[in-house]
Design an enzyme around this catalytic site. Sequence first.
Site: not given
Ligand SMILES: O=c1ccn([C@@H]2O[C@H](COP(=O)(O)OP(=O)(O)O[C@H]3O[C@H](CO)[C@@H](O)[C@H](O)[C@H]3O)[C@@H](O)[C@H]2O)c(=O)[nH]1
Length: 493
Positions: A22, A119
């Site tokens: 988020h 958000d």
């Molecule tokens: O090892 C890691 C894992 C993740 N990331 C970053 O973390 C973010 C993760 O975001 P996302 O891929 O959207 O996953 P979630 O953290 O699971 O996001 C939540 O929020 C999103 C946006 O609302 C939703 O689409 C998802 O379903 C919800 O779980 C991204 O920018 C990734 O690049 C890293 O840099 N390194």
Amino acid sequence: MGSIDLNSKPHVVLLSSPGLGHLIPVLELGKRIVTLCNFDVTIFMVGSDTSAAEPQVLRSAMTPKLCEIIQLPPPNISCLIDPEATVCTRLFVLMREIRPAFWAAVSALKFRPAAIIVDLFGTESLEVAKELGIAKYVYIASNAWFLALTIYVPILDKEVEGEFVLQKEPMKIPGCRPVRPEEVVDPMLDRTNQQYSEYFRLGIEIPTADGILMNTWEALEPTTFGALRDVKFLGRVAKVPVFPIGPLRRQAGPCGSNCELLDWLDQQPKESVVYVSFGSGGTLSLEQMIELAWGLERSQQRFIWVVRQPTVKTGDAAFFTQGDGADDMSGYFPEGFLTRIQNVGLVVPQWSPQIHIMSHPSVGVFLSHCGWNSVLESITAGVPIIAWPIYAEQRMNATLLTEELGVAVRPKNLPAKEVVKREEIERMIRRIMVDEEGSEIRKRVRELKDSGEKALNEGGSSFNYMSALGNEWEKSWKTQSSETITVVVGEDK
Ligand SMILES: O=c1ccn([C@@H]2O[C@H](COP(=O)(O)OP(=O)(O)O[C@H]3O[C@H](CO)[C@@H](O)[C@H](O)[C@H]3O)[C@@H](O)[C@H]2O)c(=O)[nH]1
């Protein structure tokens, strides 16, 4: 709150809920408003003390320092929620309890904001903006189909009897792709659970904003955007303008502490590496981890796998409980796995520099849980996806990617329901990395990459929507009375 100083720049306030999935898109929106609209931006965030990666993400977002970032103290919600409460419920309750602090913080600002943007989990704070007489917006860091379902839930609630997941037919949303019962978002899985009533409330609150910003772009989902604007379809439900201003994603700056990974990628052939990651909170069961390890090994492809401690069930357990990444991982894999994969695969504990990995030309496919940020990071890098949805709206995202956009393959059954076996994992990887089908998918994802870039560039749809919003905010900010508005902090704002 101060009055308007017409000699200064207009100022926008953003509110982010906890969790990097988020926070990251809110930070990117803040930067976009600064660079494109030439506004000042203050981001209020609720820190998460369980995320070891958060300080690092914040540091890189502050270099260069484009926005002011202010952490609000996280309220103690332990006595307000059931110990078994879902991640969604906890986020909703936490963001409800943050309102007095947010109200006080906005009221204490030296300037009067031109707009307040919250958000998905922060919609109850729209009320703060309303009472202060400030333009108010919701920012959905996901796709238009998800927004369509969310605002339509109060209607589905009347139309559909029994559990959504037990319906025999897909649920119709006017002008949009219907949602199959197994695709519904997590809060719709059980109508008696608190997270459903919170989500229902969200569907009512979103249309009370002055507009909805979305981290996607018009050409990605033209039909759904058409429906959201057409009063004959969803326009009568959405009620307010929808502004797709994405795809916003982080840029890869200096690599920080994980440069060996990138050095290793430098040595691999172009598009030869499978990147495996389940976002900021996704976890797998031990049984699933063993199958995934075998699948990766059998595919005979190079890989980088971000590994978390297994949980009893595949899910989002790591969201509020991330460790420090120092745990011994050897027990998570088949015997001898770590020795056999030397030089071929890397396992990274907990957290990787994903944005650097995804921008690297050696990456050939992303096995992803389909969190929307990961989806955008993959598409904007032109990398096909193996869709492995786990929770939240990820099942819808997986369908969009495979059935609408044609940039992904996915397992036959849902990974959160059934263990995906090694043979199927091997087959999915080879479909993209080896088979002719992979070239076709790669071609389509590159077209989307170009289309996303076009949307963001000067004259593109997302550029125009963001500029139009900026102009609107600036105009109303200038015409507002410069009287200081005195605000009393209420108990339950
Ligand atoms: O090892 C890691 C894992 C993740 N990331 C970053 O973390 C973010 C993760 O975001 P996302 O891929 O959207 O996953 P979630 O953290 O699971 O996001 C939540 O929020 C999103 C946006 O609302 C939703 O689409 C998802 O379903 C919800 O779980 C991204 O920018 C990734 O690049 C890293 O840099 N390194």
